[in-house]
Design a protein around this motif. Structure first.
Motif, PDB file in Angstrom:
ATOM      1  N   GLU A   1      49.687  13.210  63.687  1.00 46.29           N
ATOM      2  CA  GLU A   1      49.057  13.077  64.898  1.00 46.29           C
ATOM      3  C   GLU A   1      49.525  13.966  66.001  1.00 46.29           C
ATOM      4  OE1 GLU A   1      53.069  10.193  64.761  1.00 46.29           O
ATOM      5  OE2 GLU A   1      51.010  10.357  63.554  1.00 46.29           O
ATOM      6  N   ARG A   2      50.533  14.844  65.487  1.00 48.00           N
ATOM      7  CA  ARG A   2      50.963  16.068  66.267  1.00 48.00           C
ATOM      8  C   ARG A   2      49.990  17.274  65.883  1.00 48.00           C
ATOM      9  NH1 ARG A   2      56.994  17.357  66.457  1.00 48.00           N
ATOM     10  NH2 ARG A   2      55.984  19.106  68.159  1.00 48.00           N
ATOM     11  N   ILE A   3      49.541  17.302  64.678  1.00 53.32           N
ATOM     12  CA  ILE A   3      48.705  18.501  64.107  1.00 53.32           C
ATOM     13  C   ILE A   3      47.265  18.353  64.633  1.00 53.32           C
ATOM     14  CG2 ILE A   3      48.099  19.810  62.371  1.00 53.32           C
ATOM     15  CD1 ILE A   3      50.458  18.492  60.818  1.00 53.32           C
ATOM     16  N   ASP A   4      47.012  18.898  65.896  1.00 58.01           N
ATOM     17  CA  ASP A   4      45.821  19.303  66.492  1.00 58.01           C
ATOM     18  C   ASP A   4      45.170  20.474  66.262  1.00 58.01           C
ATOM     19  OD1 ASP A   4      47.198  20.797  68.144  1.00 58.01           O
ATOM     20  OD2 ASP A   4      47.097  19.552  69.800  1.00 58.01           O
ATOM     21  N   ALA A   5      44.150  20.730  67.129  1.00 58.47           N
ATOM     22  CA  ALA A   5      43.217  22.143  66.723  1.00 58.47           C
ATOM     23  C   ALA A   5      44.260  23.433  67.048  1.00 58.47           C
ATOM     24  CB  ALA A   5      42.124  22.328  67.424  1.00 58.47           C
ATOM     25  N   ALA A   6      45.184  23.087  68.191  1.00 54.64           N
ATOM     26  CA  ALA A   6      46.162  24.178  68.479  1.00 54.64           C
ATOM     27  C   ALA A   6      47.145  24.369  67.459  1.00 54.64           C
ATOM     28  CB  ALA A   6      46.685  23.913  69.838  1.00 54.64           C
ATOM     29  N   VAL A   7      47.885  23.563  66.963  1.00 54.36           N
ATOM     30  CA  VAL A   7      48.860  23.690  65.903  1.00 54.36           C
ATOM     31  C   VAL A   7      48.111  24.239  64.583  1.00 54.36           C
ATOM     32  CG1 VAL A   7      50.414  22.388  64.505  1.00 54.36           C
ATOM     33  CG2 VAL A   7      50.225  21.755  66.777  1.00 54.36           C
ATOM     34  N   SER A   8      47.244  23.804  64.194  1.00 51.00           N
ATOM     35  CA  SER A   8      46.307  24.102  63.189  1.00 51.00           C
ATOM     36  C   SER A   8      46.156  25.660  63.476  1.00 51.00           C
ATOM     37  CB  SER A   8      45.038  23.378  62.794  1.00 51.00           C
ATOM     38  OG  SER A   8      45.316  22.309  62.493  1.00 51.00           O
ATOM     39  N   ALA A   9      45.735  26.042  64.539  1.00 51.32           N
ATOM     40  CA  ALA A   9      45.485  27.516  64.875  1.00 51.32           C
ATOM     41  C   ALA A   9      46.546  28.473  64.641  1.00 51.32           C
ATOM     42  CB  ALA A   9      44.935  27.861  66.127  1.00 51.32           C
ATOM     43  N   GLU A  10      47.810  27.654  65.146  1.00 51.39           N
ATOM     44  CA  GLU A  10      49.030  28.470  65.112  1.00 51.39           C
ATOM     45  C   GLU A  10      49.605  28.718  63.689  1.00 51.39           C
ATOM     46  OE1 GLU A  10      52.386  27.838  68.070  1.00 51.39           O
ATOM     47  OE2 GLU A  10      51.073  26.004  68.636  1.00 51.39           O
ATOM     48  N   LEU A  11      49.345  27.679  62.865  1.00 43.59           N
ATOM     49  CA  LEU A  11      49.682  27.761  61.219  1.00 43.59           C
ATOM     50  C   LEU A  11      48.873  28.880  60.907  1.00 43.59           C
ATOM     51  CD1 LEU A  11      50.154  23.888  60.438  1.00 43.59           C
ATOM     52  CD2 LEU A  11      51.776  25.743  60.329  1.00 43.59           C
ATOM     53  N   ALA A  12      47.523  28.891  61.046  1.00 45.58           N
ATOM     54  CA  ALA A  12      46.581  29.801  60.519  1.00 45.58           C
ATOM     55  C   ALA A  12      47.150  31.288  60.976  1.00 45.58           C
ATOM     56  CB  ALA A  12      45.237  29.607  60.768  1.00 45.58           C
ATOM     57  N   SER A  13      47.629  31.341  62.134  1.00 38.28           N
ATOM     58  CA  SER A  13      47.982  32.798  62.417  1.00 38.28           C
ATOM     59  C   SER A  13      49.113  33.167  62.108  1.00 38.28           C
ATOM     60  CB  SER A  13      48.123  32.814  64.094  1.00 38.28           C
ATOM     61  OG  SER A  13      48.591  33.878  64.530  1.00 38.28           O
ATOM     62  N   LEU A  14      50.209  32.010  62.011  1.00 40.29           N
ATOM     63  CA  LEU A  14      51.542  32.410  61.400  1.00 40.29           C
ATOM     64  C   LEU A  14      51.474  32.844  59.708  1.00 40.29           C
ATOM     65  CD1 LEU A  14      54.795  30.433  61.904  1.00 40.29           C
ATOM     66  CD2 LEU A  14      53.956  30.630  59.297  1.00 40.29           C
ATOM     67  N   PHE A  15      50.683  32.163  59.209  1.00 40.50           N
ATOM     68  CA  PHE A  15      50.581  32.458  57.561  1.00 40.50           C
ATOM     69  C   PHE A  15      49.418  33.607  57.504  1.00 40.50           C
ATOM     70  CE2 PHE A  15      51.741  27.892  57.201  1.00 40.50           C
ATOM     71  CZ  PHE A  15      52.927  28.162  56.517  1.00 40.50           C
ATOM     72  N   ALA A  16      48.501  33.858  58.410  1.00 41.12           N
ATOM     73  CA  ALA A  16      47.783  35.227  58.179  1.00 41.12           C
ATOM     74  C   ALA A  16      48.648  36.456  58.323  1.00 41.12           C
ATOM     75  CB  ALA A  16      46.659  35.147  59.107  1.00 41.12           C
ATOM     76  N   GLY A  17      49.844  36.360  59.083  1.00 40.94           N
ATOM     77  CA  GLY A  17      50.631  37.424  59.259  1.00 40.94           C
ATOM     78  C   GLY A  17      51.497  37.820  58.054  1.00 40.94           C
ATOM     79  N   GLN A  18      51.556  36.906  56.915  1.00 42.60           N
ATOM     80  CA  GLN A  18      52.275  37.024  55.949  1.00 42.60           C
ATOM     81  C   GLN A  18      51.517  37.527  54.735  1.00 42.60           C
ATOM     82  OE1 GLN A  18      55.644  35.993  55.704  1.00 42.60           O
ATOM     83  NE2 GLN A  18      55.536  35.340  58.086  1.00 42.60           N
ATOM     84  N   GLU A  19      52.219  38.706  53.899  1.00 38.09           N
ATOM     85  CA  GLU A  19      51.572  39.292  52.977  1.00 38.09           C
ATOM     86  C   GLU A  19      51.611  38.283  51.591  1.00 38.09           C
ATOM     87  OE1 GLU A  19      50.233  42.438  52.262  1.00 38.09           O
ATOM     88  OE2 GLU A  19      50.726  42.964  54.376  1.00 38.09           O
ATOM     89  N   PRO A  20      50.488  38.319  50.732  1.00 37.40           N
ATOM     90  CA  PRO A  20      50.363  37.543  49.718  1.00 37.40           C
ATOM     91  C   PRO A  20      51.379  38.237  48.751  1.00 37.40           C
ATOM     92  CG  PRO A  20      48.133  38.213  50.276  1.00 37.40           C
ATOM     93  CD  PRO A  20      49.133  38.910  51.060  1.00 37.40           C
ATOM     94  N   PHE A  21      51.670  37.416  47.693  1.00 33.87           N
ATOM     95  CA  PHE A  21      52.831  37.954  46.829  1.00 33.87           C
ATOM     96  C   PHE A  21      52.597  37.519  45.467  1.00 33.87           C
ATOM     97  CE2 PHE A  21      54.843  34.444  49.026  1.00 33.87           C
ATOM     98  CZ  PHE A  21      55.722  33.668  48.307  1.00 33.87           C
ATOM     99  N   GLY A  22      53.309  38.176  44.305  1.00 34.35           N
ATOM    100  CA  GLY A  22      53.263  37.439  43.174  1.00 34.35           C
ATOM    101  C   GLY A  22      54.579  36.820  42.854  1.00 34.35           C
ATOM    102  N   VAL A  23      54.755  35.637  41.925  1.00 36.26           N
ATOM    103  CA  VAL A  23      55.666  35.058  41.396  1.00 36.26           C
ATOM    104  C   VAL A  23      55.601  34.926  40.004  1.00 36.26           C
ATOM    105  CG1 VAL A  23      54.532  33.084  42.030  1.00 36.26           C
ATOM    106  CG2 VAL A  23      56.855  33.016  41.964  1.00 36.26           C
ATOM    107  N   VAL A  24      56.745  34.817  39.244  1.00 40.80           N
ATOM    108  CA  VAL A  24      56.804  34.497  37.916  1.00 40.80           C
ATOM    109  C   VAL A  24      57.788  33.376  37.833  1.00 40.80           C
ATOM    110  CG1 VAL A  24      57.467  35.306  35.752  1.00 40.80           C
ATOM    111  CG2 VAL A  24      56.304  36.977  37.373  1.00 40.80           C
ATOM    112  N   PHE A  25      57.441  32.536  36.947  1.00 44.27           N
ATOM    113  CA  PHE A  25      58.241  31.466  36.616  1.00 44.27           C
ATOM    114  C   PHE A  25      58.593  31.644  35.194  1.00 44.27           C
ATOM    115  CE2 PHE A  25      55.368  29.714  39.838  1.00 44.27           C
ATOM    116  CZ  PHE A  25      56.477  29.275  40.762  1.00 44.27           C
ATOM    117  N   GLU A  26      59.979  31.954  35.094  1.00 40.53           N
ATOM    118  CA  GLU A  26      60.517  32.413  33.737  1.00 40.53           C
ATOM    119  C   GLU A  26      61.689  31.504  33.403  1.00 40.53           C
ATOM    120  OE1 GLU A  26      60.133  37.014  33.158  1.00 40.53           O
ATOM    121  OE2 GLU A  26      61.431  36.602  34.790  1.00 40.53           O
TER     122      GLU A  26
END
Length: 174
Positions: A51-76
């Motif tokens: 109930e706290r996740i409205d359009a504004a919070v969704s937009a903030e999440l989108a912006s926050l993660f858009a600023g992060q670089e994709p990266f590779g990971v290996v499970f070894e």
């Protein structure tokens, strides 16, 4: 078995690449899989109630993660906590950065509700099982490793009724 509440949310990195190896084990021995979550590394759980996740919070999440670089990971390797066996990701610092970015913006949503002092990124395969089950899980996991994956998004999951459902996906576009 984990106890989830209706309206509880989680921010997760879904790792489809490992599903072939871990899926059968997770479905049998992992409470989150039984509740509908795919193989994942947790960024934040619990996050804000739905109930706290409205359009504004969704937009903030989108912006926050858009600023992060994709990266590779290996499970070894297979790791463990008391009562848990997991796959250990190679890019722990990058997962911690994602968690840190969310906590910096929403300090009221600490990882794991503030229960653990340290964030230890992992992909849970089995929990709450007897030693012989953990031994079988570990042997099967070791035989199927190493698995590489690309982390390019974070998904918002919501617990509704008895199951988790993916509500949104946020791209890493840095």
């Amino acid at each position: 078995m984990a106890k989830y509440r209706d309206g509880q949310t989680a921010l997760l990195v879904v790792v489809d690449e490992v599903e072939g190896l871990v899926g059968p084990w997770r479905r049998r021995y992992n409470a989150s899989a039984a509740a509908g979550l795919p193989a994942h590394v947790t960024v934040i759980v619990p996050f804000l109630d739905i109930e706290r996740i409205d359009a504004a919070v969704s937009a903030e999440l989108a912006s926050l993660f858009a600023g992060q670089e994709p990266f590779g990971v290996v499970f070894e390797r297979v790791g463990g906590f008391p009562g848990v066996r997991y796959l250990a990701p190679s890019a722990v610092d990058r997962f911690r950065e994602l968690t840190g970015a969310v906590v910096a913006r929403w300090p009221e949503a600490p990882p794991y509700g503030g229960v653990h002092d340290e964030v230890n990124p992992h992909l849970t395969v089995a929990n709450g099982q007897p030693p012989e089950v953990f031994e079988a899980v570990e042997a099967a996991m070791r035989a199927g490793l190493s698995i590489a994956a690309e982390v390019s998004s974070v998904s918002l999951f919501v617990h509704e009724g008895r199951r988790w459902h993916r509500s949104a996906e946020f791209r890493l576009d840095g």
